[in-house]
Design a protein around this motif. Structure first.
Motif, PDB file in Angstrom:
ATOM      1  N   HIS A  35     -47.192  42.656 109.237  1.00 30.31           N
ATOM      2  CA  HIS A  35     -48.196  42.434 108.200  1.00 30.31           C
ATOM      3  C   HIS A  35     -47.709  41.396 107.194  1.00 30.31           C
ATOM      4  O   HIS A  35     -48.432  40.458 106.836  1.00 30.31           O
ATOM      5  CB  HIS A  35     -48.480  43.766 107.496  1.00 30.31           C
ATOM      6  N   ARG A  36     -46.488  41.535 106.765  1.00 34.54           N
ATOM      7  CA  ARG A  36     -45.918  40.602 105.792  1.00 34.54           C
ATOM      8  C   ARG A  36     -45.790  39.198 106.383  1.00 34.54           C
ATOM      9  O   ARG A  36     -46.073  38.200 105.708  1.00 34.54           O
ATOM     10  CB  ARG A  36     -44.553  41.099 105.317  1.00 34.54           C
ATOM     11  N   ARG A  37     -45.372  39.116 107.656  1.00 33.60           N
ATOM     12  CA  ARG A  37     -45.197  37.818 108.300  1.00 33.60           C
ATOM     13  C   ARG A  37     -46.526  37.057 108.349  1.00 33.60           C
ATOM     14  O   ARG A  37     -46.579  35.846 108.094  1.00 33.60           O
ATOM     15  CB  ARG A  37     -44.626  38.016 109.705  1.00 33.60           C
ATOM     16  N   ILE A  38     -47.603  37.767 108.666  1.00 37.50           N
ATOM     17  CA  ILE A  38     -48.921  37.134 108.726  1.00 37.50           C
ATOM     18  C   ILE A  38     -49.352  36.655 107.344  1.00 37.50           C
ATOM     19  O   ILE A  38     -49.854  35.530 107.181  1.00 37.50           O
ATOM     20  CB  ILE A  38     -49.958  38.115 109.311  1.00 37.50           C
ATOM     21  N   ALA A  39     -49.165  37.493 106.333  1.00 33.89           N
ATOM     22  CA  ALA A  39     -49.547  37.105 104.972  1.00 33.89           C
ATOM     23  C   ALA A  39     -48.732  35.914 104.488  1.00 33.89           C
ATOM     24  O   ALA A  39     -49.260  34.981 103.876  1.00 33.89           O
ATOM     25  CB  ALA A  39     -49.368  38.293 104.024  1.00 33.89           C
ATOM     26  N   LYS A  66     -53.125  37.025 119.070  1.00 38.59           N
ATOM     27  CA  LYS A  66     -52.391  37.874 120.001  1.00 38.59           C
ATOM     28  C   LYS A  66     -52.269  39.275 119.412  1.00 38.59           C
ATOM     29  O   LYS A  66     -52.292  39.461 118.201  1.00 38.59           O
ATOM     30  CB  LYS A  66     -50.995  37.294 120.260  1.00 38.59           C
ATOM     31  N   ASP A  67     -52.114  40.255 120.292  1.00 37.00           N
ATOM     32  CA  ASP A  67     -51.976  41.635 119.836  1.00 37.00           C
ATOM     33  C   ASP A  67     -50.746  41.752 118.937  1.00 37.00           C
ATOM     34  O   ASP A  67     -49.632  41.419 119.327  1.00 37.00           O
ATOM     35  CB  ASP A  67     -51.830  42.566 121.047  1.00 37.00           C
ATOM     36  N   ASN A  68     -50.977  42.203 117.704  1.00 36.71           N
ATOM     37  CA  ASN A  68     -49.888  42.309 116.740  1.00 36.71           C
ATOM     38  C   ASN A  68     -49.738  43.716 116.172  1.00 36.71           C
ATOM     39  O   ASN A  68     -48.952  43.935 115.249  1.00 36.71           O
ATOM     40  CB  ASN A  68     -50.106  41.309 115.589  1.00 36.71           C
ATOM     41  N   PHE A 102     -32.818  49.079 101.348  1.00 33.24           N
ATOM     42  CA  PHE A 102     -33.550  49.252 100.087  1.00 33.24           C
ATOM     43  C   PHE A 102     -34.987  48.725 100.170  1.00 33.24           C
ATOM     44  O   PHE A 102     -35.627  48.509  99.147  1.00 33.24           O
ATOM     45  CB  PHE A 102     -32.810  48.545  98.944  1.00 33.24           C
ATOM     46  N   ALA A 103     -35.500  48.541 101.373  1.00 32.54           N
ATOM     47  CA  ALA A 103     -36.830  47.940 101.545  1.00 32.54           C
ATOM     48  C   ALA A 103     -37.959  48.957 101.564  1.00 32.54           C
ATOM     49  O   ALA A 103     -39.130  48.586 101.694  1.00 32.54           O
ATOM     50  CB  ALA A 103     -36.868  47.118 102.827  1.00 32.54           C
ATOM     51  N   GLY A 104     -37.649  50.229 101.435  1.00 29.47           N
ATOM     52  CA  GLY A 104     -38.683  51.249 101.518  1.00 29.47           C
ATOM     53  C   GLY A 104     -39.500  51.385 100.246  1.00 29.47           C
ATOM     54  O   GLY A 104     -39.190  50.807  99.203  1.00 29.47           O
ATOM     55  N   ARG A 105     -40.587  52.138 100.347  1.00 25.34           N
ATOM     56  CA  ARG A 105     -41.404  52.519  99.198  1.00 25.34           C
ATOM     57  C   ARG A 105     -41.494  54.047  99.168  1.00 25.34           C
ATOM     58  O   ARG A 105     -41.574  54.691 100.223  1.00 25.34           O
ATOM     59  CB  ARG A 105     -42.824  51.951  99.307  1.00 25.34           C
ATOM     60  N   PRO A 106     -41.485  54.643  97.984  1.00 23.30           N
ATOM     61  CA  PRO A 106     -41.651  56.100  97.907  1.00 23.30           C
ATOM     62  C   PRO A 106     -43.018  56.513  98.434  1.00 23.30           C
ATOM     63  O   PRO A 106     -43.976  55.738  98.389  1.00 23.30           O
ATOM     64  CB  PRO A 106     -41.544  56.386  96.395  1.00 23.30           C
ATOM     65  N   SER A 144     -41.533  49.259 107.860  1.00 23.23           N
ATOM     66  CA  SER A 144     -41.701  49.600 109.277  1.00 23.23           C
ATOM     67  C   SER A 144     -41.913  48.316 110.062  1.00 23.23           C
ATOM     68  O   SER A 144     -42.058  47.234 109.486  1.00 23.23           O
ATOM     69  CB  SER A 144     -42.909  50.527 109.463  1.00 23.23           C
ATOM     70  N   LYS A 145     -41.965  48.412 111.395  1.00 18.86           N
ATOM     71  CA  LYS A 145     -42.265  47.247 112.216  1.00 18.86           C
ATOM     72  C   LYS A 145     -43.659  46.716 111.898  1.00 18.86           C
ATOM     73  O   LYS A 145     -43.882  45.502 111.865  1.00 18.86           O
ATOM     74  CB  LYS A 145     -42.168  47.612 113.699  1.00 18.86           C
ATOM     75  N   GLN A 146     -44.592  47.634 111.670  1.00 17.56           N
ATOM     76  CA  GLN A 146     -45.950  47.230 111.332  1.00 17.56           C
ATOM     77  C   GLN A 146     -45.972  46.489 110.002  1.00 17.56           C
ATOM     78  O   GLN A 146     -46.649  45.464 109.855  1.00 17.56           O
ATOM     79  CB  GLN A 146     -46.855  48.463 111.259  1.00 17.56           C
TER      80      GLN A 146
END
Length: 493
Positions: free
Chosen positions: A145-149, A304-306, A115-119, A139-141
């Motif tokens: 993104h969320r982890r960094i924020a 590091k490359d993220n 249920f983590a998606g967005r329309p 997505s993985k991206q």
């Protein structure tokens, strides 16, 4: 900041409410076209058995005209007839509505990824240059993104560090300025609307965190910024007609014009933030982290490359600014209203603050453990008002079954948080405002009960800034109440 599940004033119910409010003038301009297009789909749908229970959906409008001005109330009433998991239709979209603590927790906790998606709504794509963490799909991206924020917010507000102390000082300083402004505005005995001042105070805190700068209440640049953010909140829901009827963009009609305005507002606000981020890039020093913009630049552009391009810096900061000012300012406005409406509660709060903090010093977060009734008051305000009654729409990332009901992949899902906060099976007299419900017989805060309040969503899309909001509001209240002895101090520059 989910980042908040309320970014930029986005309330899930606002999306639906604006849909209902705008549908009639839109149909006046395009009814014949829409009817011809939708009638075939409607007839087709009648030939097939519904996969989920739900109300009968009319061609073109679906169930929009049934939702009224308070869709969350309508959703709760429908749940009594169709169960806590049912289906409605808006435009061409079949939408699943989840009500009640059990169904929502099963979906967002036990099946969090599903249920983590967005329309794939066109309005979502217009936010933050298309790099908004709040509105992009799972997505993985997105996870990176969320982890960094999350780590950035934690470093500046929750960690046991100097940045945490600075955050607290920002809040207390804004509270003191807010009192000074209120006193000035009321000096001649006139009434005034405190909404703008509360918005400025909340926005100043998040701007200080993101840009290392605060603004005066009369600063022209800042007023322009807030006007853009406020108009975003007023407009974003109207974009939902284009979301559920995307072909409305193909010919002139009122909704097309509204959506164009929505895109322009997004572009203006994003340009403002981008200019600030560019200034940070030009003065960036890896040895000195001045604010959250520096921290985000450091990780995304110099770490590091993220897998994230530098455009995600602007997207993250835009999310933080919009979310940080809207959620907190809305909560502060409700708090002020409830304090006025219930003077006996206001008196009890003042009595506890005077006892714990006194009038000769400013409060700190260390006082929190001794101000249980204040904490209870904030939680009851969130529960009672449920000022984010329906979250930003989710979508399913894969086919999933909850409570025996199969929900297909890419289904749009509405989460009715109001139903959780006003369920009579979980709350005694849910329509009564009573902060004491969160305290046990010894006056200690009931952590199990506070965790039952749903305002920042739960699961993978839970607001990552919920702790910022709670700390900010907690610091604002006692700081304002204890500032009487500091009234002679001039506002900060």
């Amino acid at each position: 900041m989910a980042l908040w599940d309320t970014e930029f004033g986005v309330k899930g119910s606002s999306i639906i409410r604006e849909w209902s409010g705008q549908v009639q003038p839109a149909l006046v301009a395009s009814f014949i076209f829409l009817f011809c297009l939708e009638a075939c789909l409607w007839v087709r749908n009648l030939r097939y058995k519904r996969k989920l229970p739900g109300p009968f959906a009319w061609p073109v409008v679906g169930n929009a005209m049934q939702l009224g001005q308070m869709p969350h109330i309508t959703f709760s009433k429908m749940a009594k007839k169709y169960g806590n998991i049912y289906q409605i239709r808006l435009g061409c979209n079949d939408i699943v509505v989840l009500n009640g603590r059990t169904a929502i927790r099963q979906a967002l906790i036990e099946h969090a990824t599903e249920f983590a998606g967005r329309p794939n709504f066109v309005s979502f794509q217009a936010v933050s240059g298309g790099n908004s963490m709040t509105f992009t799909n799972y997505s993985k991206q997105w996870k990176m993104h969320r982890r960094i924020a999350q780590s950035t917010i934690r470093a500046f507000s929750s960690a046991n560090s100097q940045t945490k102390k600075a955050f607290e000082q920002h809040i207390v300083g804004e509270a003191l300025d807010l009192v000074q402004v209120f006193l000035r505005l009321s000096a001649d005995g006139r009434y005034f609307n405190p909404s703008h001042q509360l918005t400025v105070a909340a926005a100043n805190v998040i701007c200080a965190l993101c840009f290392g700068k605060r603004y005066g209440h009369d600063d022209l640049e800042f007023r322009t910024l807030l006007t853009r953010v406020n108009k975003f909140g007023e407009t974003v829901g109207a974009g939902s007609l284009v979301d559920v009827m995307p072909w409305l963009q193909s010919f002139p009609n009122p909704v097309r014009r509204i959506y164009q305005n929505f895109k322009e507002l997004n572009a203006e606000f994003f340009a403002f933030v981008k200019d600030k981020v560019i200034q940070h890039r030009e003065t960036y020093n890896p040895e000195v982290t001045r604010d959250m913009s520096d921290a985000i630049i450091s990780v995304i552009e110099h770490g590091k490359d993220n897998g994230l391009s530098k455009d995600f810096v602007e997207g993250t900061v835009t999310d933080l600014i919009g979310a940080g000012q809207d959620t907190v300012s809305t909560l502060l406005q409700w708090i002020l209203l409830l304090l006025v409406k219930y003077p006996h509660i206001q008196a009890k709060l003042q009595e506890q603050i005077d006892k714990v903090v006194g009038r000769d010093r400013l409060p700190t977060l260390e006082d929190k453990k001794s101000l249980a009734y204040l904490d209870a008051f904030v939680y009851e305000t969130m529960r009672f008002t449920s000022f984010v009654p329906v979250t930003i729409p989710h979508s399913t990332t894969t086919e999933v079954t909850i409570d025996g009901v199969r929900i297909p992949k890419d289904t749009v899902v509405f989460i009715n948080q109001w139903s959780v906060n006003h369920d009579p099976e979980n709350w005694k007299d849910p329509h009564v405002f009573n902060p004491s419900r969160f305290l046990d017989e010894n006056g200690v805060l009931d952590k199990d009960l506070t965790s039952s309040v749903m305002i920042f969503s739960i699961g993978k899309r839970r607001c990552i800034g919920d702790q910022i909001a709670k700390v900010e509001v907690f610091c604002f209240l006692p700081s304002c109440s204890t500032s009487a002895s500091l009234r002679a101090s001039p506002p900060r520059k």
